[in-house]
Design an enzyme around this catalytic site. Structure first.
Site, PDB file in Angstrom:
ATOM      1  N   GLN A 219      45.644  14.905  68.664  1.00  0.00           N
ATOM      2  CA  GLN A 219      46.294  16.210  68.797  1.00  0.00           C
ATOM      3  C   GLN A 219      46.425  16.973  67.489  1.00  0.00           C
ATOM      4  O   GLN A 219      46.690  18.162  67.504  1.00  0.00           O
ATOM      5  CB  GLN A 219      47.675  16.031  69.427  1.00  0.00           C
ATOM      6  CG  GLN A 219      47.602  15.537  70.855  1.00  0.00           C
ATOM      7  CD  GLN A 219      48.975  15.405  71.475  1.00  0.00           C
ATOM      8  OE1 GLN A 219      49.576  14.342  71.408  1.00  0.00           O
ATOM      9  NE2 GLN A 219      49.491  16.456  72.048  1.00  0.00           N
TER      10      GLN A 219
ATOM     11  N   HIS B  33      47.234   6.077  70.917  1.00  0.00           N
ATOM     12  CA  HIS B  33      47.807   7.255  71.577  1.00  0.00           C
ATOM     13  C   HIS B  33      46.664   7.980  72.313  1.00  0.00           C
ATOM     14  O   HIS B  33      46.281   9.085  71.972  1.00  0.00           O
ATOM     15  CB  HIS B  33      48.502   8.161  70.555  1.00  0.00           C
ATOM     16  CG  HIS B  33      49.443   9.169  71.147  1.00  0.00           C
ATOM     17  ND1 HIS B  33      50.727   9.353  70.706  1.00  0.00           N
ATOM     18  CD2 HIS B  33      49.284  10.073  72.138  1.00  0.00           C
ATOM     19  CE1 HIS B  33      51.318  10.319  71.393  1.00  0.00           C
ATOM     20  NE2 HIS B  33      50.453  10.785  72.270  1.00  0.00           N
TER      21      HIS B  33
ATOM     22  N   ASN C 162      51.360   4.320  73.100  1.00  0.00           N
ATOM     23  CA  ASN C 162      52.161   5.478  73.447  1.00  0.00           C
ATOM     24  C   ASN C 162      52.011   5.751  74.936  1.00  0.00           C
ATOM     25  O   ASN C 162      50.891   5.947  75.430  1.00  0.00           O
ATOM     26  CB  ASN C 162      51.698   6.726  72.687  1.00  0.00           C
ATOM     27  CG  ASN C 162      52.508   7.949  73.098  1.00  0.00           C
ATOM     28  OD1 ASN C 162      53.669   8.064  72.760  1.00  0.00           O
ATOM     29  ND2 ASN C 162      51.907   8.844  73.885  1.00  0.00           N
ATOM     30  N   GLU C 163      53.117   5.727  75.653  1.00  0.00           N
ATOM     31  CA  GLU C 163      53.181   6.175  77.040  1.00  0.00           C
ATOM     32  C   GLU C 163      52.087   5.624  77.956  1.00  0.00           C
ATOM     33  O   GLU C 163      51.261   6.385  78.478  1.00  0.00           O
ATOM     34  CB  GLU C 163      53.152   7.705  77.096  1.00  0.00           C
ATOM     35  CG  GLU C 163      54.305   8.353  76.363  1.00  0.00           C
ATOM     36  CD  GLU C 163      54.481   9.815  76.724  1.00  0.00           C
ATOM     37  OE1 GLU C 163      53.609  10.394  77.385  1.00  0.00           O
ATOM     38  OE2 GLU C 163      55.518  10.387  76.349  1.00  0.00           O
TER      39      GLU C 163
ATOM     40  N   GLU D 230      60.043  10.570  70.785  1.00  0.00           N
ATOM     41  CA  GLU D 230      59.622  11.969  70.972  1.00  0.00           C
ATOM     42  C   GLU D 230      60.706  12.709  71.722  1.00  0.00           C
ATOM     43  O   GLU D 230      61.296  12.160  72.663  1.00  0.00           O
ATOM     44  CB  GLU D 230      58.351  12.078  71.834  1.00  0.00           C
ATOM     45  CG  GLU D 230      57.072  11.797  71.108  1.00  0.00           C
ATOM     46  CD  GLU D 230      55.845  11.912  72.006  1.00  0.00           C
ATOM     47  OE1 GLU D 230      55.838  12.767  72.922  1.00  0.00           O
ATOM     48  OE2 GLU D 230      54.898  11.134  71.789  1.00  0.00           O
TER      49      GLU D 230
ATOM     50  N   TRP E 223      47.112  18.699  74.633  1.00  0.00           N
ATOM     51  CA  TRP E 223      46.274  18.219  75.740  1.00  0.00           C
ATOM     52  C   TRP E 223      45.814  19.366  76.644  1.00  0.00           C
ATOM     53  O   TRP E 223      45.302  20.351  76.132  1.00  0.00           O
ATOM     54  CB  TRP E 223      47.000  17.127  76.544  1.00  0.00           C
ATOM     55  CG  TRP E 223      47.528  15.999  75.669  1.00  0.00           C
ATOM     56  CD1 TRP E 223      48.835  15.702  75.425  1.00  0.00           C
ATOM     57  CD2 TRP E 223      46.774  15.038  74.897  1.00  0.00           C
ATOM     58  NE1 TRP E 223      48.929  14.614  74.572  1.00  0.00           N
ATOM     59  CE2 TRP E 223      47.692  14.183  74.240  1.00  0.00           C
ATOM     60  CE3 TRP E 223      45.408  14.786  74.704  1.00  0.00           C
ATOM     61  CZ2 TRP E 223      47.294  13.131  73.400  1.00  0.00           C
ATOM     62  CZ3 TRP E 223      45.012  13.736  73.879  1.00  0.00           C
ATOM     63  CH2 TRP E 223      45.956  12.938  73.247  1.00  0.00           C
TER      64      TRP E 223
ATOM     65  N   LYS F 291      50.921  26.146  73.762  1.00  0.00           N
ATOM     66  CA  LYS F 291      52.224  25.510  73.976  1.00  0.00           C
ATOM     67  C   LYS F 291      52.625  24.882  72.642  1.00  0.00           C
ATOM     68  O   LYS F 291      52.081  23.856  72.231  1.00  0.00           O
ATOM     69  CB  LYS F 291      52.087  24.440  75.064  1.00  0.00           C
ATOM     70  CG  LYS F 291      53.404  23.825  75.499  1.00  0.00           C
ATOM     71  CD  LYS F 291      53.173  22.818  76.629  1.00  0.00           C
ATOM     72  CE  LYS F 291      54.468  22.368  77.266  1.00  0.00           C
ATOM     73  NZ  LYS F 291      54.241  21.337  78.302  1.00  0.00           N
TER      74      LYS F 291
ATOM     75  N   TYR G 150      55.111  23.176  69.840  1.00  0.00           N
ATOM     76  CA  TYR G 150      56.262  22.278  69.734  1.00  0.00           C
ATOM     77  C   TYR G 150      56.775  22.163  68.290  1.00  0.00           C
ATOM     78  O   TYR G 150      57.785  21.518  68.049  1.00  0.00           O
ATOM     79  CB  TYR G 150      55.854  20.866  70.155  1.00  0.00           C
ATOM     80  CG  TYR G 150      55.805  20.611  71.645  1.00  0.00           C
ATOM     81  CD1 TYR G 150      56.945  20.202  72.327  1.00  0.00           C
ATOM     82  CD2 TYR G 150      54.619  20.730  72.363  1.00  0.00           C
ATOM     83  CE1 TYR G 150      56.905  19.919  73.691  1.00  0.00           C
ATOM     84  CE2 TYR G 150      54.569  20.448  73.723  1.00  0.00           C
ATOM     85  CZ  TYR G 150      55.728  20.044  74.375  1.00  0.00           C
ATOM     86  OH  TYR G 150      55.676  19.754  75.729  1.00  0.00           O
TER      87      TYR G 150
END
Ligand code: BGP
Length: 467
Positions: free
Chosen positions: A14, A111, A155-156, A364, A418, A424, A426
């Site tokens: 990312q 990730h 990650n996730e 996060e 993504w 978007k 952050y």
């Protein structure tokens, strides 16, 4: 008191860019986004070339830690497992830069950027990927373990496997329950295998896993709703957290799945590895809770709103026979239709602490916003309010005795989101993608600096009633 880590979190794909530089192999995301002709991370925030500037900004912003991930395709060249020294050198520099700036590196091994050479053999549906991951993890421990003492295996897992194999909006873009189960299983097995390598190698520090945490709430207190909540909790949380923290895949979930799925890939020797190699800490990524009601009718439906417009329909989760997620109308929502519910973080930390009794890091938390970054300083008061409410929730949980050891804002600077692309945002620092990727701290950057420097005293406090 143990040191509380304050910082920001990113992921290699990312933010790095440099997708075909430094001997990096292709990742499954490169292939997928190039083929689909979608906005991609080829350049992203160009962190690959600007990480020194970014880490310096973190230091000047008061950060004491930086959570970032290593790109597997930068480190391991091919199926034979050959090491790419340029990749190792890059992360050595990144880690050293953190340490020179008094920043503790908090490293995620995976990730989501699986090397495409593994995806071509079936990716997470192929047991071979577990072996390859174990080799990759060992290479990382050997190369960086003299300086890195905070490791996360994944990650996730839930988010990436469900998106890739059940919802189909992430690569490889499938929609298949059996594949979802197989992929989830192999990924959690790989996590335990890496923990085993870590323990056997006697590396220093701690190893954990990072989960996309969605504490489950019910619409009412009926027995049917409680059953739906258990299904939802298994689906959303337990199969990651129970498996990683207690070494047990939830039995009732497997019982349900065995009615329609093949579980024969779960070998007894794997289950032994899972059982004996649990994690040292839990990383929780918190964006929103899940409110559920009993399943009524219809097919399994999973819709994610990547449009950035509430008008374009809401996200929807219905799991046939199990539960349905509902959208509490009176609540607040982001432009991407994510509920804003800080009390869920407070309640969730308390539940996790009570159940697993392991140290927790909030790995996060953040809000995606549309922002005009051509101004001198973005006035992101909304982000400040959002972060204040969530850090307040953490402080409330800590004051009740929960062992929370860190907070990582997603993200320290703007990056590629993504399927939402770069619109978007952050970041605490703006990245102007139209003007040479120029960095400009937002108002929240200075606010967060003050929060860190006052050790949380600057947070406007609020306690909750019954949540
Ligand atoms: C988490 C991921 C991150 C990040 C974040 C925000 O699920 O770990 O990689 O992207 O969510 O999500 P999004 O970018 O989809 O808004």
């Amino acid at each position: 008191m143990k040191e509380f880590l304050w910082g920001g979190a990113t992921a290699s794909y990312q933010c790095e860019g440099g997708w075909n530089e430094g001997g990096r192999a292709e990742s499954m995301w490169d292939k997928y986004l190039h083929e689909e002709n979608l906005e991609n991370g080829d350049v992203a925030s160009d962190h690959y070339h600007r990480f020194k500037e970014d880490i310096k900004m973190m230091k000047e912003g008061g950060h004491t830690s930086y959570r970032f991930s290593l790109a597997w395709p930068r480190i391991i060249k091919n199926l034979e497992g050959e090491i790419n020294q340029e990749g190792i050198d890059f992360y050595n520099e990144m880690i050293d830069t953190c340490l020179e700036n008094g920043i503790t590196p908090f490293v995620t091994i995976y990730h989501w950027d699986l090397p495409q050479y593994l995806e071509e053999l079936g990716g997470w549906l192929n047991r071979r990927t577990c072996e390859a991951y174990m080799h990759y993890a060992k290479v990382c421990f050997d190369a960086f373990g003299d300086r890195v003492v905070h490791w996360s295996t994944f990650n996730e897992p839930r988010y990436c496997i469900f998106s890739g194999y059940l919802i189909g909006n992430y690569p490889p873009g499938h929609r298949d329950l059996q594949e979802t189960l197989t992929g989830s299983y192999y990924l959690m097995l790989a996590s335990a295998m890496a923990v085993k390598v870590f323990r056997e190698g006697g590396y220093k520090g701690q190893i954990g896993i990072v989960h996309s945490f969605a504490p489950v709430y019910g619409v009412d207190g009926t027995v049917q709703t409680r059953i739906a909540m258990r299904f939802a909790d298994n689906f959303l949380n337990n199969w990651i957290l129970d498996t990683a923290a207690m070494g047990e895949i939830p039995g009732d979930m497997l019982g349900e799945l065995s009615k329609t799925c093949d579980l024969s890939m779960m070998l007894p020797e794997d289950l032994e590895i899972i059982k004996h190699n649990t994690v040292d800490f839990l990383g929780l990524n918190y964006y929103a809770r899940a409110v559920v009601k009993p399943y009524e009718t219809g097919e399994t439906t999973l819709i994610v709103n990547n449009s950035g417009s509430k008008a374009k329909g809401t996200s929807q989760t219905i799991i046939k026979g199990w539960f349905e997620q509902v959208r509490p109308e009176s609540s607040r929502y982001t432009e991407w239709d994510t509920e804003i519910f800080p009390e869920g973080l407070y309640e969730g930390i308390r539940q996790v602490w009570k159940k697993y009794h392991l140290p927790v890091y909030i790995t996060e938390n953040g809000i995606g916003l549309y922002e005009d970054v051509t101004v001198d300083q973005v006035d992101d008061e909304e982000r400040i309010q959002f972060m204040n409410m969530h850090i307040n929730a953490i402080l409330n949980a800590k004051e009740e005795g929960c062992d929370v050891r860190g907070y990582f804002a997603w993200s320290p600077f703007d990056l590629y989101s993504w399927k939402n692309g770069t619109e978007k945002r952050y970041g605490l620092v703006a990245v102007d993608y139209e003007d040479n990727l120029k960095r400009k701290p937002k108002k929240s950057y200075y606010w967060f600096k003050n929060v860190i420097e006052t050790k949380g005293e600057a947070i406007k406090r609020e306690t909750y009633g019954e949540v």
